[in-house]
Write an enzyme that holds these catalytic residues in place. Structure first.
Site, PDB file in Angstrom:
ATOM      1  N   GLY A 273      31.810  44.637  24.589  1.00  0.00           N
ATOM      2  CA  GLY A 273      30.911  44.209  25.588  1.00  0.00           C
ATOM      3  C   GLY A 273      31.837  43.649  26.561  1.00  0.00           C
ATOM      4  O   GLY A 273      33.322  44.091  26.900  1.00  0.00           O
TER       5      GLY A 273
ATOM      6  N   GLY B  99      33.908  44.372  18.943  1.00  0.00           N
ATOM      7  CA  GLY B  99      32.938  44.205  20.187  1.00  0.00           C
ATOM      8  C   GLY B  99      33.520  45.048  21.241  1.00  0.00           C
ATOM      9  O   GLY B  99      34.681  45.684  21.325  1.00  0.00           O
TER      10      GLY B  99
ATOM     11  N   LYS C 238      24.521  24.964  26.436  1.00  0.00           N
ATOM     12  CA  LYS C 238      24.137  26.187  26.110  1.00  0.00           C
ATOM     13  C   LYS C 238      22.490  26.659  26.053  1.00  0.00           C
ATOM     14  O   LYS C 238      21.727  25.688  25.902  1.00  0.00           O
ATOM     15  CB  LYS C 238      24.660  26.766  24.620  1.00  0.00           C
ATOM     16  CG  LYS C 238      25.010  28.116  24.323  1.00  0.00           C
ATOM     17  CD  LYS C 238      26.310  28.407  25.139  1.00  0.00           C
ATOM     18  CE  LYS C 238      26.853  29.833  24.978  1.00  0.00           C
ATOM     19  NZ  LYS C 238      28.174  29.957  25.214  1.00  0.00           N
TER      20      LYS C 238
HETATM   21  N1  GLU Z   1      29.252  31.899  28.144  1.00  0.00           N
HETATM   22  C1  GLU Z   1      30.654  31.821  28.507  1.00  0.00           C
HETATM   23  C2  GLU Z   1      31.409  31.122  27.302  1.00  0.00           C
HETATM   24  O1  GLU Z   1      30.904  30.859  26.085  1.00  0.00           O
HETATM   25  C3  GLU Z   1      30.993  31.278  29.772  1.00  0.00           C
HETATM   26  C4  GLU Z   1      30.258  29.853  30.163  1.00  0.00           C
HETATM   27  C5  GLU Z   1      30.444  29.535  31.397  1.00  0.00           C
HETATM   28  O2  GLU Z   1      30.983  30.135  32.482  1.00  0.00           O
HETATM   29  O3  GLU Z   1      29.873  28.548  31.705  1.00  0.00           O
HETATM   30  O4  GLU Z   1      32.418  30.298  27.556  1.00  0.00           O
END
Ligand code: GLU
Length: 429
Positions: free
Chosen positions: A222, A220, A108
């Site tokens: 979004g 939410g 992340k």
């Molecule tokens: N940010 C999204 C999640 O928390 C997608 C992550 C991704 O596609 O790599 O799952």
């Protein structure tokens, strides 16, 4: 960095992990390895702002585990981002990829910034600066970013472009969530919200509940929330309340209409961050209530699809008797304290890293399509996504039933076992 409060996402992620590590009798070394990220990068991103001054933004990329494949996970832009939140989110990504059984690990990223107050040019500069700091440590075979809170396909494209300039070639598989036509996959925008509802649809089926006979309240508005609402409504369900953040007042509000919210109508009065215009909403006959009102609605289903730490020990008692299912679209919306109450009350939870795994699953499809330079039709993408999510859902719900486990714990058992086994087979532990 935001000042610390009592809530710490990383502590929460570890509390969840420790509970299952005990249950599985995991050995000390594996426990130690999985409780911590493998690698962390902290860096400064200097950006020349539109007014001519240089501002320095703090960025992070954390790779929790890559035993099952390259680290994978989004990059968030948020004014209250903290390194511990990114650590927790990277850990949850490891479990998420494992639970849907895709060959990827967990990572992340985050930048402490508020896109509400940044021009497009300034945001582009942050994206490019982020990649300049981390380019050597990410890539299609090591760590693959994607969008997350307040980042979009355009941000991903700027990041890919910067990476390709530095690497001197085309590497569309280095990042996912790109615009369609520029290496993006059809269905990626819908994937997370739809995935939540694929799981919800299966849960309703297991409980013999017809979607048309159910109502929901959503936190939410979004990307995840909007597409979850869309598919749930297509199945016949009625959403009566939606809560979202109001940038001007710096607090959230709930928008309620007993006859059901109209998605297109609300989209028409929403900014690009998912903030709904109060004045226009009132004119459309929505009641504007305090932010917390979404949780106390008399509905069958709650869908927290905003941020972490939303259903807590303080407000869990407000959940109405009628609520049967909580489908977690956000990452980490429910604290362990609230979990204990929800489990006790017998409310069925579709846990975050299962419910919202549709996004990363479609990201995986995007990478596959990029690697073969051949792009699938929408039906093919969504069909494959549905299969993957439905299979993962049933594997977890079957285990939960058989072993009489809380759904979150069952999902953790499967995910942790898979990752621990990969670490063992590689000879790491
Ligand atoms: N940010 C999204 C999640 O928390 C997608 C992550 C991704 O596609 O790599 O799952």
């Amino acid at each position: 960095m935001a000042t610390s409060t009592a809530y710490n996402a990383f502590e929460m992620a570890r509390t969840q992990f420790d509970k299952i590590a005990d249950l599985l009798g995991l050995d000390g070394a594996t426990r130690e390895l999985l409780r911590n990220p493998l690698r962390e990068y902290h860096f400064s991103i200097p950006v020349r702002m539109d007014d001519g001054n240089v501002k320095v933004f703090q960025g992070f990329r954390i790779q929790h585990n890559d035993a099952r494949g390259p680290a994978k996970g989004g990059i968030r832009f948020h004014p209250h981002e903290t390194v511990d939140t990114v650590r927790a989110l990277s850990m949850w990504m490891t479990w998420k990829c494992a639970v849907v059984d895709i060959p990827l690990g967990g990572g992340k990223g985050g930048v402490i910034c508020d896109p509400h107050h940044l021009s497009q040019r300034e945001q582009e500069a942050i994206c490019r600066g982020f990649i300049r700091q981390i380019a050597r440590n990410i890539g299609p075979v090591s760590d693959v970013p994607a969008p997350d809170v307040m980042t979009s396909p355009q941000h991903m494209l700027w990041m890919m472009d910067e990476y390709e300039v530095l690497a001197g070639g085309h590497y569309p598989g280095m990042i996912t969530g790109k615009p369609v036509g520029m290496g993006g996959s059809l269905g990626r925008t819908q994937a997370t919200g739809y995935g939540v509802v694929y799981c919800l649809r299966e849960a309703l089926r297991e409980k013999d509940l017809a979607p048309e006979a159910t109502t929901a309240s959503v936190q939410g508005f979004g990307n995840v929330a909007q597409y979850a609402i869309q598919l749930y409504q297509q199945l016949g369900g009625k959403v009566i309340c939606v809560a979202c953040w109001d940038q001007e007042d710096q607090k959230s509000y709930s928008f309620k209409r007993d006859s059901g919210v109209n998605l297109d109508e609300l989209r028409g009065i929403t900014d690009r961050f998912g903030g709904i215009d109060k004045v226009k909403a009132r004119a459309l006959k929505y009641q504007v209530l305090p932010g917390e009102a979404w949780i106390e609605q008399d509905v069958d289903i709650l869908i927290p699809a905003a941020l972490e730490n939303q259903i807590t020990g303080d407000n869990v008692g407000k959940i109405a008797k009628r609520v049967k299912i909580i489908a977690e679209g956000a990452n980490g919306p429910t604290t362990p304290q609230a979990d204990a109450v929800i489990e006790e009350r017998g409310i069925f939870v579709i846990p975050d890293f299962l419910a919202n795994a549709g996004g990363v699953t479609c990201s995986y499809f995007e990478q596959v399509q990029c690697n073969m330079n051949y792009f699938w039709e929408m039906d093919e993408v969504l069909g494959k996504l549905d299969l993957k999510m439905t299979a993962a859902y049933h594997a977890i719900s079957d285990l939960a039933r058989k072993r009489k486990l809380y759904m979150r714990d069952a999902a953790y058992v499967v995910a942790i076992n898979r990752v621990a086994e990969a670490c063992r087979e590689r000879g790491w532990v």
